[in-house]
Design a protein around this motif. Structure first.
Motif, PDB file in Angstrom:
ATOM      1  N   THR A   5       1.056  -0.984   0.049  1.00  0.00           N
ATOM      2  CA  THR A   5       0.086  -0.079   0.059  1.00  0.00           C
ATOM      3  C   THR A   5       0.866   1.234   0.120  1.00  0.00           C
ATOM      4  OG1 THR A   5      -1.781  -1.103   1.361  1.00  0.00           O
ATOM      5  CG2 THR A   5      -1.738   1.204   1.244  1.00  0.00           C
ATOM      6  N   SER A   6       2.097   1.221   0.809  1.00  0.00           N
ATOM      7  CA  SER A   6       2.952   2.477   0.867  1.00  0.00           C
ATOM      8  C   SER A   6       3.468   2.635  -0.495  1.00  0.00           C
ATOM      9  CB  SER A   6       3.979   2.256   1.976  1.00  0.00           C
ATOM     10  OG  SER A   6       4.725   0.996   1.560  1.00  0.00           O
ATOM     11  N   GLU A   7       3.859   1.758  -1.371  1.00  0.00           N
ATOM     12  CA  GLU A   7       4.422   1.837  -2.540  1.00  0.00           C
ATOM     13  C   GLU A   7       3.582   2.546  -3.516  1.00  0.00           C
ATOM     14  OE1 GLU A   7       7.823  -1.677  -3.296  1.00  0.00           O
ATOM     15  OE2 GLU A   7       5.749  -2.351  -3.008  1.00  0.00           O
ATOM     16  N   LYS A   8       2.184   1.749  -3.795  1.00  0.00           N
ATOM     17  CA  LYS A   8       1.130   2.380  -4.446  1.00  0.00           C
ATOM     18  C   LYS A   8       0.795   3.970  -4.078  1.00  0.00           C
ATOM     19  CE  LYS A   8      -1.040  -2.027  -5.412  1.00  0.00           C
ATOM     20  NZ  LYS A   8      -2.548  -2.548  -5.465  1.00  0.00           N
ATOM     21  N   LEU A   9       0.601   4.198  -2.840  1.00  0.00           N
ATOM     22  CA  LEU A   9       0.374   5.444  -2.623  1.00  0.00           C
ATOM     23  C   LEU A   9       1.518   6.513  -2.993  1.00  0.00           C
ATOM     24  CD1 LEU A   9      -1.571   6.974  -0.872  1.00  0.00           C
ATOM     25  CD2 LEU A   9      -0.131   6.524   1.334  1.00  0.00           C
ATOM     26  N   ILE A  10       2.627   6.147  -2.883  1.00  0.00           N
ATOM     27  CA  ILE A  10       3.740   6.897  -3.381  1.00  0.00           C
ATOM     28  C   ILE A  10       3.520   7.112  -5.023  1.00  0.00           C
ATOM     29  CG2 ILE A  10       6.338   7.085  -3.897  1.00  0.00           C
ATOM     30  CD1 ILE A  10       6.590   5.760  -0.941  1.00  0.00           C
ATOM     31  N   ILE A  11       3.369   6.078  -5.796  1.00  0.00           N
ATOM     32  CA  ILE A  11       3.282   5.768  -7.217  1.00  0.00           C
ATOM     33  C   ILE A  11       2.231   6.808  -7.575  1.00  0.00           C
ATOM     34  CG2 ILE A  11       2.819   4.756  -9.250  1.00  0.00           C
ATOM     35  CD1 ILE A  11       4.664   2.344  -7.785  1.00  0.00           C
ATOM     36  N   MET A  12       1.155   6.571  -6.969  1.00  0.00           N
ATOM     37  CA  MET A  12      -0.046   7.501  -7.295  1.00  0.00           C
ATOM     38  C   MET A  12       0.079   9.004  -7.129  1.00  0.00           C
ATOM     39  SD  MET A  12      -3.534   5.514  -5.840  1.00  0.00           S
ATOM     40  CE  MET A  12      -3.684   6.857  -4.653  1.00  0.00           C
ATOM     41  N   ARG A  13       0.969   9.346  -5.729  1.00  0.00           N
ATOM     42  CA  ARG A  13       1.182  10.791  -5.645  1.00  0.00           C
ATOM     43  C   ARG A  13       2.227  11.295  -6.338  1.00  0.00           C
ATOM     44  NH1 ARG A  13       5.311  12.794  -3.284  1.00  0.00           N
ATOM     45  NH2 ARG A  13       6.069  11.121  -2.211  1.00  0.00           N
ATOM     46  N   GLU A  14       3.172  10.618  -6.949  1.00  0.00           N
ATOM     47  CA  GLU A  14       4.123  10.929  -7.997  1.00  0.00           C
ATOM     48  C   GLU A  14       3.793  11.181  -9.323  1.00  0.00           C
ATOM     49  OE1 GLU A  14       7.664   8.423  -7.113  1.00  0.00           O
ATOM     50  OE2 GLU A  14       8.269   9.628  -5.385  1.00  0.00           O
ATOM     51  N   SER A  15       2.822  10.169  -9.539  1.00  0.00           N
ATOM     52  CA  SER A  15       2.306  10.098 -10.898  1.00  0.00           C
ATOM     53  C   SER A  15       1.249  11.446 -11.503  1.00  0.00           C
ATOM     54  CB  SER A  15       1.439   8.782 -11.434  1.00  0.00           C
ATOM     55  OG  SER A  15       2.163   7.661 -10.965  1.00  0.00           O
ATOM     56  N   TYR A  37       2.335   6.739   6.322  1.00  0.00           N
ATOM     57  CA  TYR A  37       1.559   5.470   5.476  1.00  0.00           C
ATOM     58  C   TYR A  37       2.575   5.383   4.433  1.00  0.00           C
ATOM     59  CZ  TYR A  37      -2.790   6.698   7.813  1.00  0.00           C
ATOM     60  OH  TYR A  37      -3.765   6.820   8.501  1.00  0.00           O
ATOM     61  N   GLU A  38       3.126   6.560   3.793  1.00  0.00           N
ATOM     62  CA  GLU A  38       4.354   6.222   2.566  1.00  0.00           C
ATOM     63  C   GLU A  38       5.443   5.465   3.199  1.00  0.00           C
ATOM     64  OE1 GLU A  38       5.093   9.661   0.368  1.00  0.00           O
ATOM     65  OE2 GLU A  38       3.238   9.537  -0.571  1.00  0.00           O
ATOM     66  N   LEU A  39       6.081   5.749   4.434  1.00  0.00           N
ATOM     67  CA  LEU A  39       7.159   5.149   4.735  1.00  0.00           C
ATOM     68  C   LEU A  39       6.847   3.715   5.543  1.00  0.00           C
ATOM     69  CD1 LEU A  39       8.713   8.289   6.290  1.00  0.00           C
ATOM     70  CD2 LEU A  39       9.631   7.148   4.122  1.00  0.00           C
ATOM     71  N   ASN A  40       5.490   3.287   5.359  1.00  0.00           N
ATOM     72  CA  ASN A  40       5.034   2.071   6.172  1.00  0.00           C
ATOM     73  C   ASN A  40       5.153   2.085   7.587  1.00  0.00           C
ATOM     74  OD1 ASN A  40       3.625  -0.283   5.536  1.00  0.00           O
ATOM     75  ND2 ASN A  40       5.791  -1.468   5.212  1.00  0.00           N
ATOM     76  N   ARG A  41       5.117   3.140   8.196  1.00  0.00           N
ATOM     77  CA  ARG A  41       5.072   3.240   9.382  1.00  0.00           C
ATOM     78  C   ARG A  41       3.616   3.053  10.430  1.00  0.00           C
ATOM     79  NH1 ARG A  41       8.437   8.560  10.068  1.00  0.00           N
ATOM     80  NH2 ARG A  41      10.728   7.703   9.355  1.00  0.00           N
ATOM     81  N   GLY A  42       2.615   2.984   9.543  1.00  0.00           N
ATOM     82  CA  GLY A  42       1.249   2.878  10.087  1.00  0.00           C
ATOM     83  C   GLY A  42       0.312   2.048   9.314  1.00  0.00           C
ATOM     84  N   GLU A  43      -0.555   1.357   9.512  1.00  0.00           N
ATOM     85  CA  GLU A  43      -1.504   0.861   8.655  1.00  0.00           C
ATOM     86  C   GLU A  43      -2.504   1.776   8.120  1.00  0.00           C
ATOM     87  OE1 GLU A  43      -3.013  -2.794   6.588  1.00  0.00           O
ATOM     88  OE2 GLU A  43      -1.133  -2.744   8.003  1.00  0.00           O
ATOM     89  N   MET A  44      -2.844   1.993   6.727  1.00  0.00           N
ATOM     90  CA  MET A  44      -3.701   2.932   6.132  1.00  0.00           C
ATOM     91  C   MET A  44      -5.145   2.094   6.092  1.00  0.00           C
ATOM     92  SD  MET A  44      -3.883   4.950   2.745  1.00  0.00           S
ATOM     93  CE  MET A  44      -4.002   3.824   1.742  1.00  0.00           C
ATOM     94  N   GLY A  45      -6.007   2.652   7.057  1.00  0.00           N
ATOM     95  CA  GLY A  45      -7.309   1.931   7.093  1.00  0.00           C
ATOM     96  C   GLY A  45      -8.260   2.393   5.925  1.00  0.00           C
ATOM     97  N   PHE A  46      -9.521   1.827   5.785  1.00  0.00           N
ATOM     98  CA  PHE A  46     -10.438   1.965   5.108  1.00  0.00           C
ATOM     99  C   PHE A  46     -10.856   3.372   4.944  1.00  0.00           C
ATOM    100  CE2 PHE A  46     -14.589   1.699   3.526  1.00  0.00           C
ATOM    101  CZ  PHE A  46     -14.517   1.426   2.128  1.00  0.00           C
ATOM    102  N   LYS A  47     -11.068   4.062   5.715  1.00  0.00           N
ATOM    103  CA  LYS A  47     -11.424   5.501   5.889  1.00  0.00           C
ATOM    104  C   LYS A  47     -10.652   6.279   5.158  1.00  0.00           C
ATOM    105  CE  LYS A  47     -14.888   5.336   9.215  1.00  0.00           C
ATOM    106  NZ  LYS A  47     -15.951   6.106   9.413  1.00  0.00           N
TER     107      LYS A  47
END
Length: 99
Positions: A5-15, A37-47
């Motif tokens: 999830t953290s990798e996907k978040l970074i890719i979306m933001r950078e894209s 979330y991007e550094l994978n220091r916490g679980e990103m919840g559904f909300k």
């Protein structure tokens, strides 16, 4: 193999050519939370995922983000990082004299 999830978040933001601050402001997620979330220091919840994917700028990535699938016919794509500038080019020196 699926991306985290953290990798996907970074890719979306950078894209979308956004820095963390800009994405934070767009989505309403605090800068520190987004960073974690991007550094994978916490679980990103559904909300949190909803806040991101409901934004018009990111909704096109919903299927990819959640299911690792795309469906371009219905506007569901994966992010593609745009070429971010020219690659280094080295030209041979000219034989012409200047001046």
């Amino acid at each position: 193999m699926s991306m985290s999830t953290s990798e996907k978040l970074i890719i979306m933001r950078e894209s979308e050519r956004l820095n963390r601050r800009a994405m934070s402001e767009l989505t309403g997620i605090s800068y520190s939370s987004l960073t974690n979330y991007e550094l994978n220091r916490g679980e990103m919840g559904f909300k949190v995922a909803q806040l991101i994917l409901n934004h018009p700028r990111f909704s096109k990535y919903t299927m990819w983000f959640i299911l690792d699938q795309v469906n371009p016919k219905v506007g569901q794509i994966s992010p593609a990082l745009a070429h971010s500038g020219q690659s280094e080019t080295i030209l041979d020196p000219s034989d012409k004299s200047v001046g």
